[in-house]
Design an enzyme around this catalytic site. Structure first.
Site, PDB file in Angstrom:
ATOM      1  N   GLN A  77       1.001  -1.281   0.104  1.00 39.83           N
ATOM      2  CA  GLN A  77      -0.376  -0.158  -0.307  1.00 39.83           C
ATOM      3  C   GLN A  77       0.699   1.420  -0.033  1.00 39.83           C
ATOM      4  O   GLN A  77       0.546   2.454   0.284  1.00 39.83           O
ATOM      5  CB  GLN A  77      -0.823  -0.208   1.309  1.00 39.83           C
ATOM      6  CG  GLN A  77      -1.970  -1.035   0.770  1.00 39.83           C
ATOM      7  CD  GLN A  77      -2.369  -1.205   2.710  1.00 39.83           C
ATOM      8  OE1 GLN A  77      -3.726  -0.403   3.412  1.00 39.83           O
ATOM      9  NE2 GLN A  77      -1.936  -2.127   3.859  1.00 39.83           N
ATOM     10  N   ASN A  78       2.144   1.219   0.020  1.00 41.16           N
ATOM     11  CA  ASN A  78       3.490   1.402   0.087  1.00 41.16           C
ATOM     12  C   ASN A  78       2.984   2.860  -1.308  1.00 41.16           C
ATOM     13  O   ASN A  78       3.556   1.899  -2.234  1.00 41.16           O
ATOM     14  CB  ASN A  78       4.410   2.078   0.621  1.00 41.16           C
ATOM     15  CG  ASN A  78       4.141   0.981   2.092  1.00 41.16           C
ATOM     16  OD1 ASN A  78       3.250   1.704   3.170  1.00 41.16           O
ATOM     17  ND2 ASN A  78       5.156   0.638   2.890  1.00 41.16           N
ATOM     18  N   HIS A  88      -1.725   1.399  -4.173  1.00 41.79           N
ATOM     19  CA  HIS A  88      -1.521   2.978  -3.875  1.00 41.79           C
ATOM     20  C   HIS A  88      -1.046   3.810  -4.956  1.00 41.79           C
ATOM     21  O   HIS A  88      -1.554   4.920  -4.288  1.00 41.79           O
ATOM     22  CB  HIS A  88      -1.721   2.899  -2.278  1.00 41.79           C
ATOM     23  CG  HIS A  88      -2.523   2.797  -1.826  1.00 41.79           C
ATOM     24  ND1 HIS A  88      -3.245   2.098  -0.256  1.00 41.79           N
ATOM     25  CD2 HIS A  88      -4.216   1.545  -2.181  1.00 41.79           C
ATOM     26  CE1 HIS A  88      -4.345   1.531   0.556  1.00 41.79           C
ATOM     27  NE2 HIS A  88      -4.433   1.589  -0.809  1.00 41.79           N
ATOM     28  N   SER A 147      -1.836  -1.518   9.648  1.00 42.63           N
ATOM     29  CA  SER A 147      -3.771  -0.984  10.816  1.00 42.63           C
ATOM     30  C   SER A 147      -4.874  -2.032  10.364  1.00 42.63           C
ATOM     31  O   SER A 147      -5.573  -2.198  11.089  1.00 42.63           O
ATOM     32  CB  SER A 147      -3.173   0.013  10.588  1.00 42.63           C
ATOM     33  OG  SER A 147      -4.286   1.010   9.787  1.00 42.63           O
ATOM     34  N   GLU A 180       1.916  -3.914  16.947  1.00 44.09           N
ATOM     35  CA  GLU A 180       1.365  -4.009  17.980  1.00 44.09           C
ATOM     36  C   GLU A 180      -0.527  -4.888  16.585  1.00 44.09           C
ATOM     37  O   GLU A 180      -0.566  -4.771  16.430  1.00 44.09           O
ATOM     38  CB  GLU A 180       0.672  -2.480  18.818  1.00 44.09           C
ATOM     39  CG  GLU A 180      -0.043  -1.672  17.235  1.00 44.09           C
ATOM     40  CD  GLU A 180      -0.308  -0.402  18.442  1.00 44.09           C
ATOM     41  OE1 GLU A 180       0.480  -0.628  19.644  1.00 44.09           O
ATOM     42  OE2 GLU A 180      -0.574   0.662  18.049  1.00 44.09           O
TER      43      GLU A 180
HETATM   44  P1  OAD Z   1      -0.682   3.059   8.911  1.00 47.57           P
HETATM   45  O1  OAD Z   1      -0.487   4.652   9.677  1.00 47.57           O
HETATM   46  O2  OAD Z   1      -2.657   2.970   9.312  1.00 47.57           O
HETATM   47  O3  OAD Z   1      -0.845   2.056  10.117  1.00 47.57           O
HETATM   48  C1  OAD Z   1       0.858   1.865  10.318  1.00 47.57           C
HETATM   49  C2  OAD Z   1       0.672   0.527  10.892  1.00 47.57           C
HETATM   50  O4  OAD Z   1       2.308   0.140  10.794  1.00 47.57           O
HETATM   51  C3  OAD Z   1       0.187   0.308  12.119  1.00 47.57           C
HETATM   52  O5  OAD Z   1      -0.808  -0.871  12.612  1.00 47.57           O
HETATM   53  C4  OAD Z   1       1.558   0.012  13.579  1.00 47.57           C
HETATM   54  O6  OAD Z   1       1.004   0.122  14.683  1.00 47.57           O
HETATM   55  C5  OAD Z   1       2.581  -0.429  12.639  1.00 47.57           C
HETATM   56  N1  OAD Z   1       3.817  -0.251  12.729  1.00 47.57           N
HETATM   57  C6  OAD Z   1       4.737   1.188  12.541  1.00 47.57           C
HETATM   58  N2  OAD Z   1       5.913   1.084  13.167  1.00 47.57           N
HETATM   59  C7  OAD Z   1       5.907   0.208  12.836  1.00 47.57           C
HETATM   60  C8  OAD Z   1       6.830  -0.707  13.258  1.00 47.57           C
HETATM   61  N3  OAD Z   1       8.463  -0.133  13.603  1.00 47.57           N
HETATM   62  N4  OAD Z   1       7.562  -2.166  12.539  1.00 47.57           N
HETATM   63  C9  OAD Z   1       6.285  -2.823  12.677  1.00 47.57           C
HETATM   64  N5  OAD Z   1       4.711  -2.011  12.401  1.00 47.57           N
HETATM   65  C10 OAD Z   1       4.872  -0.542  12.621  1.00 47.57           C
HETATM   66  O7  OAD Z   1      -1.023   2.856   7.724  1.00 47.57           O
HETATM   67  P2  OAD Z   1      -1.608   1.644   6.367  1.00 47.57           P
HETATM   68  O8  OAD Z   1      -2.057   0.977   7.364  1.00 47.57           O
HETATM   69  O9  OAD Z   1      -0.234   1.714   5.683  1.00 47.57           O
HETATM   70  O10 OAD Z   1      -3.257   5.536   1.272  1.00 47.57           O
HETATM   71  O11 OAD Z   1      -2.776   2.895   5.661  1.00 47.57           O
HETATM   72  C11 OAD Z   1      -2.652   1.981   4.982  1.00 47.57           C
HETATM   73  C12 OAD Z   1      -3.250   3.699   3.655  1.00 47.57           C
HETATM   74  O12 OAD Z   1      -3.949   4.281   4.140  1.00 47.57           O
HETATM   75  C13 OAD Z   1      -2.091   3.403   2.880  1.00 47.57           C
HETATM   76  O13 OAD Z   1      -1.621   2.985   2.004  1.00 47.57           O
HETATM   77  C14 OAD Z   1      -2.737   5.630   2.193  1.00 47.57           C
HETATM   78  C15 OAD Z   1      -3.534   5.932   3.755  1.00 47.57           C
HETATM   79  O14 OAD Z   1      -4.560   6.805   3.899  1.00 47.57           O
HETATM   80  C16 OAD Z   1      -3.041   5.738   0.545  1.00 47.57           C
HETATM   81  O15 OAD Z   1      -2.338   7.420   1.118  1.00 47.57           O
HETATM   82  C17 OAD Z   1      -4.139   5.117  -0.507  1.00 47.57           C
END
Ligand code: OAD
Length: 235
Positions: A91-92, A109, A178, A204
């Protein structure tokens, strides 16, 4: 030991966090600081393209200072060493998986380092700032370029291909996401329905934790290389 034939890995912002890129929803996350409705929707771009360009230009220029971390490299190693098929869906919008050497990669994305012409539909590499009057290298016209990013309300890329791969997968690994944004958030349920083993690797537990049969919690740079080493050893 199990040899998986078709592995799907879904990554999110958490895998790039230790490279220095902000996540979206954690404390200090991008959507805690900025209003996504003003920056990441087609409507926002139509009403204030300069503001949207400014936001994505800052993020694009930030990519010049970051490098892949141990988790990106571990996934590239898995791609190289594992005998089964690996599909990496991210998604990155950063280029860290490909910089680390991953090959079978789908950017669902979009990509910050690409721009798209809404007139001729050509997609081209774009490493510097993009402006409302930028000229399309494909058709030569000004005023039609946009970031090659999927905004809220738009359909992600590669969905048909992803659905085919989900139906075939026997191991689904979710890393650093997340699980808030659909359709990606629904992949784990689909994979489970098709009989895949499901694994969560995250800092987490997420809201979808009970859909995973295996989970490891901790920093991506630690738990991903460990998990990958086990998978390679097991085959
Ligand atoms: P989120 O910011 O929603 O979630 C990030 C996840 O990474 C969380 O569950 C954290 O617990 C975890 N996390 C943080 N630091 C970490 C680490 N050092 N090691 C392991 N895990 C860690 O980001 P995404 O789920 O990627 O879309 O968000 C999905 C989409 O929402 C993105 O692609 C973006 C956003 O809007 C678009 O821009 C279209």
């Amino acid at each position: 030991m199990t040899l998986y034939q078709n592995i799907i890995i879904l990554t999110g912002a958490g895998i790039s966090a230790e490279s220095g890129l902000a996540t979206f929803r954690n404390k200090g996350g991008i959507w805690k600081k900025y209003d996504l409705m003003k920056l990441a929707t087609p409507e926002a771009f139509a009403s204030n393209p300069d503001l949207v360009h400014e936001f994505y230009n800052a993020r694009r220029s930030g990519l010049k200072k970051v490098n892949p971390n141990a988790a990106h490299y571990a996934l590239a190693r898995l791609d190289e060493k594992y005998p089964g098929n690996i599909t990496l869906i991210t998604q990155n919008v950063d280029p860290l998986h490909e910089r680390a050497g991953s090959r079978n990669l789908l950017h669902m994305h979009g990509e910050l380092n690409k721009a798209r012409c809404v007139s001729c539909h050509s997609i081209c590499p774009w490493f510097n700032d993009l402006f409302s009057q930028s000229i399309c290298p494909g058709c030569g016209k000004a005023g039609n370029m946009r970031p090659h990013i999927v905004w809220f309300g738009e359909i992600p890329f590669h969905i048909e291909q992803i659905n085919i791969r989900l139906a075939q997968c026997d191991l689904f690994i979710s890393i650093g996401t997340s699980g808030n944004v659909y359709p990606a958030a629904g992949f784990v349920q689909a994979a489970q329905d098709f009989g895949a083993e499901t694994v969560e690797l995250n800092l987490e537990p997420t809201d979808s934790r009970n859909l995973f049969s295996v989970a490891h919690y901790g920093k991506a740079t630690e738990i991903v290389p460990e998990y990958v080493a086990d998978l390679i050893r097991q085959e």
